[in-house]
Design an enzyme around this catalytic site. Structure first.
Site, PDB file in Angstrom:
ATOM      1  N   THR A  38      34.983   5.729 -40.747  1.00 57.89           N
ATOM      2  CA  THR A  38      36.331   5.243 -40.442  1.00 57.89           C
ATOM      3  C   THR A  38      36.354   3.754 -40.784  1.00 57.89           C
ATOM      4  N   ALA A  84      29.091   8.065 -32.012  1.00 56.45           N
ATOM      5  CA  ALA A  84      30.377   8.098 -32.737  1.00 56.45           C
ATOM      6  C   ALA A  84      31.549   8.126 -31.768  1.00 56.45           C
ATOM      7  N   GLU A  86      35.850   6.253 -31.306  1.00 53.17           N
ATOM      8  CA  GLU A  86      36.801   5.159 -31.505  1.00 53.17           C
ATOM      9  C   GLU A  86      36.497   4.197 -30.370  1.00 53.17           C
ATOM     10  N   THR A 136      30.203   3.822 -21.728  1.00 55.78           N
ATOM     11  CA  THR A 136      30.582   2.439 -21.438  1.00 55.78           C
ATOM     12  C   THR A 136      30.772   2.198 -19.947  1.00 55.78           C
ATOM     13  N   ASP A 137      30.657   0.930 -19.555  1.00 59.69           N
ATOM     14  CA  ASP A 137      30.942   0.576 -18.153  1.00 59.69           C
ATOM     15  C   ASP A 137      32.441   0.630 -17.846  1.00 59.69           C
ATOM     16  N   GLU A 138      33.271   0.713 -18.900  1.00 57.74           N
ATOM     17  CA  GLU A 138      34.727   0.679 -18.669  1.00 57.74           C
ATOM     18  C   GLU A 138      35.218   1.919 -17.928  1.00 57.74           C
ATOM     19  N   TYR A 163      41.257   4.217 -24.124  1.00 53.24           N
ATOM     20  CA  TYR A 163      39.845   4.240 -24.562  1.00 53.24           C
ATOM     21  C   TYR A 163      38.932   4.665 -23.416  1.00 53.24           C
ATOM     22  N   LYS A 167      36.575   8.006 -22.910  1.00 55.35           N
ATOM     23  CA  LYS A 167      35.121   7.954 -22.708  1.00 55.35           C
ATOM     24  C   LYS A 167      34.756   8.623 -21.377  1.00 55.35           C
ATOM     25  N   ARG A 227      33.410 -10.360 -18.686  1.00 53.92           N
ATOM     26  CA  ARG A 227      32.657  -9.275 -19.307  1.00 53.92           C
ATOM     27  C   ARG A 227      31.173  -9.600 -19.153  1.00 53.92           C
ATOM     28  N   ASN A 262      35.888 -14.908 -20.496  1.00 57.36           N
ATOM     29  CA  ASN A 262      36.100 -14.977 -21.951  1.00 57.36           C
ATOM     30  C   ASN A 262      36.165 -16.420 -22.442  1.00 57.36           C
ATOM     31  N   ASP A 297      48.920 -11.386 -22.210  1.00 53.57           N
ATOM     32  CA  ASP A 297      47.798 -10.554 -21.783  1.00 53.57           C
ATOM     33  C   ASP A 297      47.947  -9.129 -22.313  1.00 53.57           C
TER      34      ASP A 297
HETATM   35  P1  NAD Z   1      31.991   1.097 -33.726  1.00 53.86           P
HETATM   36  O1  NAD Z   1      33.467   1.265 -33.682  1.00 53.86           O
HETATM   37  O2  NAD Z   1      31.404  -0.139 -34.313  1.00 53.86           O
HETATM   38  O3  NAD Z   1      31.350   2.330 -34.521  1.00 53.86           O
HETATM   39  C1  NAD Z   1      31.776   3.650 -34.352  1.00 53.86           C
HETATM   40  C2  NAD Z   1      31.205   4.487 -35.492  1.00 53.86           C
HETATM   41  O4  NAD Z   1      31.619   5.839 -35.278  1.00 53.86           O
HETATM   42  C3  NAD Z   1      31.732   4.074 -36.866  1.00 53.86           C
HETATM   43  O5  NAD Z   1      30.666   4.046 -37.792  1.00 53.86           O
HETATM   44  C4  NAD Z   1      32.736   5.165 -37.222  1.00 53.86           C
HETATM   45  O6  NAD Z   1      32.845   5.403 -38.620  1.00 53.86           O
HETATM   46  C5  NAD Z   1      32.159   6.363 -36.490  1.00 53.86           C
HETATM   47  N1  NAD Z   1      33.179   7.357 -36.157  1.00 53.86           N
HETATM   48  C6  NAD Z   1      34.376   7.140 -35.551  1.00 53.86           C
HETATM   49  N2  NAD Z   1      35.044   8.305 -35.431  1.00 53.86           N
HETATM   50  C7  NAD Z   1      34.230   9.270 -35.944  1.00 53.86           C
HETATM   51  C8  NAD Z   1      34.347  10.668 -36.088  1.00 53.86           C
HETATM   52  N3  NAD Z   1      35.440  11.336 -35.684  1.00 53.86           N
HETATM   53  N4  NAD Z   1      33.319  11.350 -36.652  1.00 53.86           N
HETATM   54  C9  NAD Z   1      32.209  10.704 -37.072  1.00 53.86           C
HETATM   55  N5  NAD Z   1      32.049   9.382 -36.976  1.00 53.86           N
HETATM   56  C10 NAD Z   1      33.044   8.678 -36.410  1.00 53.86           C
HETATM   57  O7  NAD Z   1      31.497   1.322 -32.232  1.00 53.86           O
HETATM   58  P2  NAD Z   1      30.279   0.651 -31.444  1.00 53.86           P
HETATM   59  O8  NAD Z   1      30.742  -0.623 -30.856  1.00 53.86           O
HETATM   60  O9  NAD Z   1      29.071   0.683 -32.298  1.00 53.86           O
HETATM   61  O10 NAD Z   1      30.123   1.689 -30.246  1.00 53.86           O
HETATM   62  C11 NAD Z   1      29.244   2.809 -30.358  1.00 53.86           C
HETATM   63  C12 NAD Z   1      29.295   3.603 -29.070  1.00 53.86           C
HETATM   64  O11 NAD Z   1      28.902   2.796 -27.978  1.00 53.86           O
HETATM   65  C13 NAD Z   1      30.680   4.136 -28.712  1.00 53.86           C
HETATM   66  O12 NAD Z   1      30.517   5.444 -28.182  1.00 53.86           O
HETATM   67  C14 NAD Z   1      31.196   3.175 -27.658  1.00 53.86           C
HETATM   68  O13 NAD Z   1      32.074   3.825 -26.783  1.00 53.86           O
HETATM   69  C15 NAD Z   1      29.896   2.800 -26.956  1.00 53.86           C
HETATM   70  N6  NAD Z   1      29.867   1.466 -26.331  1.00 53.86           N
HETATM   71  C16 NAD Z   1      30.199   0.365 -27.058  1.00 53.86           C
HETATM   72  C17 NAD Z   1      30.091  -0.892 -26.456  1.00 53.86           C
HETATM   73  C18 NAD Z   1      30.408  -2.167 -27.205  1.00 53.86           C
HETATM   74  O14 NAD Z   1      30.382  -3.245 -26.605  1.00 53.86           O
HETATM   75  N7  NAD Z   1      30.678  -2.121 -28.494  1.00 53.86           N
HETATM   76  C19 NAD Z   1      29.679  -1.001 -25.126  1.00 53.86           C
HETATM   77  C20 NAD Z   1      29.363   0.162 -24.420  1.00 53.86           C
HETATM   78  C21 NAD Z   1      29.446   1.397 -25.047  1.00 53.86           C
HETATM   79  O1  TDX Z   2      41.407 -11.457 -29.611  1.00 52.33           O
HETATM   80  C1  TDX Z   2      40.910 -11.171 -28.489  1.00 52.33           C
HETATM   81  N1  TDX Z   2      41.178 -11.998 -27.432  1.00 52.33           N
HETATM   82  C2  TDX Z   2      40.707 -11.742 -26.171  1.00 52.33           C
HETATM   83  O2  TDX Z   2      40.963 -12.521 -25.240  1.00 52.33           O
HETATM   84  C3  TDX Z   2      40.099 -10.003 -28.270  1.00 52.33           C
HETATM   85  C4  TDX Z   2      39.779  -9.066 -29.399  1.00 52.33           C
HETATM   86  C5  TDX Z   2      39.633  -9.771 -26.985  1.00 52.33           C
HETATM   87  N2  TDX Z   2      39.945 -10.599 -25.960  1.00 52.33           N
HETATM   88  C6  TDX Z   2      39.404 -10.315 -24.605  1.00 52.33           C
HETATM   89  C7  TDX Z   2      39.641  -8.898 -24.105  1.00 52.33           C
HETATM   90  C8  TDX Z   2      38.407  -8.651 -23.245  1.00 52.33           C
HETATM   91  O3  TDX Z   2      38.635  -9.167 -21.945  1.00 52.33           O
HETATM   92  O4  TDX Z   2      37.981 -10.449 -24.709  1.00 52.33           O
HETATM   93  C9  TDX Z   2      37.308  -9.469 -23.923  1.00 52.33           C
HETATM   94  C10 TDX Z   2      36.399  -8.635 -24.819  1.00 52.33           C
HETATM   95  O5  TDX Z   2      37.221  -7.909 -25.697  1.00 52.33           O
HETATM   96  P1  TDX Z   2      36.612  -6.856 -26.748  1.00 52.33           P
HETATM   97  O6  TDX Z   2      35.521  -7.491 -27.540  1.00 52.33           O
HETATM   98  O7  TDX Z   2      37.753  -6.260 -27.491  1.00 52.33           O
HETATM   99  O8  TDX Z   2      35.893  -5.788 -25.807  1.00 52.33           O
HETATM  100  P2  TDX Z   2      36.372  -4.916 -24.552  1.00 52.33           P
HETATM  101  O9  TDX Z   2      37.821  -4.654 -24.593  1.00 52.33           O
HETATM  102  O10 TDX Z   2      35.826  -5.576 -23.311  1.00 52.33           O
HETATM  103  O11 TDX Z   2      35.541  -3.554 -24.837  1.00 52.33           O
HETATM  104  C11 TDX Z   2      34.205  -3.614 -25.376  1.00 52.33           C
HETATM  105  O12 TDX Z   2      33.230  -3.435 -24.403  1.00 52.33           O
HETATM  106  C12 TDX Z   2      33.062  -2.167 -23.859  1.00 52.33           C
HETATM  107  C13 TDX Z   2      34.020  -2.583 -26.485  1.00 52.33           C
HETATM  108  O13 TDX Z   2      35.005  -2.777 -27.470  1.00 52.33           O
HETATM  109  C14 TDX Z   2      34.008  -1.197 -25.943  1.00 52.33           C
HETATM  110  O14 TDX Z   2      33.733  -0.250 -26.982  1.00 52.33           O
HETATM  111  C15 TDX Z   2      32.948  -1.099 -24.903  1.00 52.33           C
HETATM  112  O15 TDX Z   2      32.938   0.166 -24.335  1.00 52.33           O
END
Ligand code: NAD
Ligand code: TDX
Length: 361
Positions: A38, A84, A86, A136-138, A163, A167, A227, A262, A297
């Site tokens: 994606t 995998a 969103e 996720t912790d969310e 989201y 999850k 966060r 933040n 916000d």
């Molecule tokens: P990301 O968005 O960077 O990557 C997601 C990957 O999944 C991408 O490579 C995308 O192509 C693939 N994908 C999306 N839809 C798909 C589908 N239908 N089939 C196959 N592949 C698909 O996400 P990330 O930040 O690497 O997060 C990975 C996992 O960890 C997620 O499950 C997310 O909920 C969890 N998570 C993320 C964070 C964070 O801070 N980023 C924190 C806690 C948990």
């Molecule tokens: O432009 C911005 N300005 C801003 O103030 C963006 C993109 C975010 N923010 C704030 C929103 C949140 O309080 O910053 C904080 C962090 O934002 P994100 O990086 O978008 O993360 P968050 O929404 O906390 O979610 C992330 O952590 C938990 C990941 O995207 C999730 O996949 C994970 O599960």
């Protein structure tokens, strides 16, 4: 040789996990990476592993039951690590359905195909098969601004965004499989990750990229949402340790013990950029708090997240290793050294996304 099926391995955490695993196990494991590519999936993240004999990439949607079950039928998968999804909260507010499709239905397909491949006629499972669901912790909702309040594994689920609701639903499906079919799984709930290869829709890479370009730095609300940031390699290590040493059927919370507002994070990024950019570099003059722009916000913006990683520490011995000061320097250095990666990530669709997402804020 043990075979891993990694979903979402072309994304941020998945690609860091694959690098971590090859660094640790080298040729003792085989990894099959299934990713739909994606907007968030990027094969550039895996350039340095793509020619390994023990690595295979398969482009597929996890909702495609025929394709996923076929992968299980053709390969003797020992471990599934299911990333995998969103993953961007803001996008889920604008377009919830795709989150339900991938995060809920996709997880159901992964569970279904794994069970079909692993379950024996007597309802037990083929030896040493394990599924790890990355969450996720969310899912726990929002904490009060009380430094003594934390998320534990026993905290009731209270998701607020589409989201986190998707999850939470996927976690419940995994729990249902464990309860109903004794399906061999674990769930990990992790706090916010940061590090190399993170797509610049997320707070930290977005702020680094905008600051380097002298663009405004959009801070939602009063900037005091908290966060709990974890360096992505520490997360990768935790996932591996849970899968190898954790008790089956258990949930483990993974957190950085690094809670920050933040606005504090943004000020650290600006200070670190100032320190790291060489004197005389014209970009250095751009990088300043003058760029900070408080914007409206987000809807349903959770106030505070903070994980208590006590269980994973006590049972498995995992602790976060990377201090934020060091992790943010490594992250910024990576973005300095991978300018082209950022240019590619922010071309085309990203510009449209950015304009749309930020135009009315
Ligand atoms: P990301 O968005 O960077 O990557 C997601 C990957 O999944 C991408 O490579 C995308 O192509 C693939 N994908 C999306 N839809 C798909 C589908 N239908 N089939 C196959 N592949 C698909 O996400 P990330 O930040 O690497 O997060 C990975 C996992 O960890 C997620 O499950 C997310 O909920 C969890 N998570 C993320 C964070 C964070 O801070 N980023 C924190 C806690 C948990
Ligand atoms: O432009 C911005 N300005 C801003 O103030 C963006 C993109 C975010 N923010 C704030 C929103 C949140 O309080 O910053 C904080 C962090 O934002 P994100 O990086 O978008 O993360 P968050 O929404 O906390 O979610 C992330 O952590 C938990 C990941 O995207 C999730 O996949 C994970 O599960």
């Amino acid at each position: 040789m043990r075979t891993y099926l990694v979903t979402g391995g072309a994304g941020f955490i998945g690609s860091n996990y694959i690098h971590y695993m090859f660094k640790k196990y080298d040729n003792d494991i085989r990894i099959i990476n299934v990713d739909a590519l994606t907007y968030a999936g990027n094969l550039e993240n895996l350039k340095d592993v793509e020619n390994r004999d023990n690595y295979t990439f398969i482009k597929s949607y996890i909702c495609d039951k025929v394709a996923i079950c076929q992968i299980f039928a053709e390969n003797d998968i020992d471990r599934v690590v299911h990333f995998a999804a969103e993953s961007h909260v803001d996008r889920s507010i604008a377009e919830p359905e795709v989150f339900v499709r991938t995060n809920v239905l996709g997880t159901a397909v992964m569970l279904n195909c794994a069970r079909a491949a692993w379950e024996l006629p007597d309802g037990s499972y083929r030896k040493d098969k394990k599924f790890l669901h990355v969450s996720t912790d969310e899912v726990y909702g929002s904490l009060p601004e009380d430094e003594n309040a934390f998320f534990y594994e026993t905290t009731p689920y209270d998701p607020h965004s589409p989201y986190s609701a998707s999850k939470a639903s996927s976690d419940m499906l995994v729990k249902a499989y464990m309860d109903t079919y004794k399906f061999p799984a674990n769930i990990t709930n992790c706090s916010n990750n940061y590090g190399p290869y993170q797509f610049p829709e997320k707070f930290i890479p977005l702020m680094i990229n905008n600051a380097l370009q002298g663009k405004k730095l959009p801070v939602y609300g009063d900037g005091k949402n908290v966060r709990d940031w974890l360096y992505v390699e520490d997360h990768a290590k935790a996932i591996d340790m849970v899968q190898e040493q954790g008790r089956l059927f258990e949930t483990y919370n993974i957190g950085g013990h690094n809670e920050k507002q933040n606005i504090e994070i943004l000020n650290i990024i600006l200070d670190t950029l100032q320190e790291m950019l060489p004197d005389g570099d014209p970009i250095k003059a751009n990088v300043s708090s003058v760029l900070i722009n408080y914007v409206s916000d987000s809807k349903g913006h959770d106030r505070r997240y903070a994980i208590a990683p006590d269980k994973i520490k006590a049972e498995i011995g995992w602790e976060p290793e990377t201090m934020f000061k060091e992790g943010i320097r490594k992250t910024i250095r990576w973005y300095f050294e991978n300018e082209q990666w950022m240019k590619n990530a922010t071309s085309g669709d990203y510009q449209k996304y950015y304009e749309e997402m930020y135009k009315n804020r």
